[in-house]
Design an enzyme around this catalytic site. Sequence first.
Site, PDB file in Angstrom:
ATOM      1  N   ASP A   1     -21.980   3.411 -18.830  1.00 52.32           N
ATOM      2  CA  ASP A   1     -21.567   2.723 -17.612  1.00 52.32           C
ATOM      3  C   ASP A   1     -21.519   3.750 -16.493  1.00 52.32           C
ATOM      4  OD1 ASP A   1     -20.220  -0.233 -17.173  1.00 52.32           O
ATOM      5  OD2 ASP A   1     -19.556   1.207 -15.658  1.00 52.32           O
TER       6      ASP A   1
ATOM      7  N   ARG B   1     -11.682  -4.843  -2.293  1.00 49.67           N
ATOM      8  CA  ARG B   1     -11.679  -3.767  -3.283  1.00 49.67           C
ATOM      9  C   ARG B   1     -11.396  -2.399  -2.666  1.00 49.67           C
ATOM     10  NH1 ARG B   1     -15.929  -4.916  -8.181  1.00 49.67           N
ATOM     11  NH2 ARG B   1     -15.091  -6.950  -8.740  1.00 49.67           N
TER      12      ARG B   1
END
Length: 279
Positions: A145, A39
């Site tokens: 979030d 990532r």
Amino acid sequence: MEYISAKLSDVEFDSISGLIYSLCGISLGAGKKELVTARLAKRLNELRLPNFNSYMKHVQNDANGYELLQLIDVITTNVTSFFREMNHFDYIKDHVLPDYKGRADRIKIWSAGCSSGEEPYSIAVLLFEELGNLMLRDVRILATDISTQILSRAREAVYDKQLVEGVPKVLLTKYFDCITSRNDFNEPVYQYKIKNEVRNLVRFARLNLMEEWPMKGPFKMIFCRNVMIYFDKQTQEKLVGKYYNLLETGGLLFIGHSENLASVSHSFKYIQPGVYLKC
């Protein structure tokens, strides 16, 4: 051209995972080392940095905190889908919403860890289907979030065709607008945008669950599904206690089917897999 070394050292991984834990409470065990490497590789290439150690120095020296947010965005998992874990929606339809039919009671719902918006929009669609014209009701869905990038996608409310394949056709027609465009090969590309009446029910906001929560209850339902699996036991227990305090009596906490509260101390009553009641 690749600008990073192929290997993330144990020391570098410990530094990154320690920072993520201190900021977000997310516990990255040794088994997540390859995931972190994959990532962050793209981000290192974008910044033309030679290795992970240079990247951590870049994060630490970034005075405005922008790169710290980028790191969090990259690491946090954003896997979701419309009407995921359908048993929860069936439970709400059969056991919760019938009590609201013919009444104008306020309904407050929180989707904690809402990702790209599929969960809160699914909740909104369910409410429209079961309760009718919600414009005449006080219905509020808060969706939060930690990732700023994923929240931008959620607010746009535009989804590729493959992302709505699990939505029943009748609901797709009723609550989505089809957008057609052409790709570089002049082939049709289909996307689907949530209609305004559904979007208007949902308010998105960034929230780090490890920081102070500005919202006030009580909520009828809180969704925190497939989120707590990334936290250690101590953090899970703290979160569950805070969720309990924000729910109204008779309110419900929904967690993922792969999660349970057996290992943490709490005051909820177990109803069925992933569903807990505040008595």
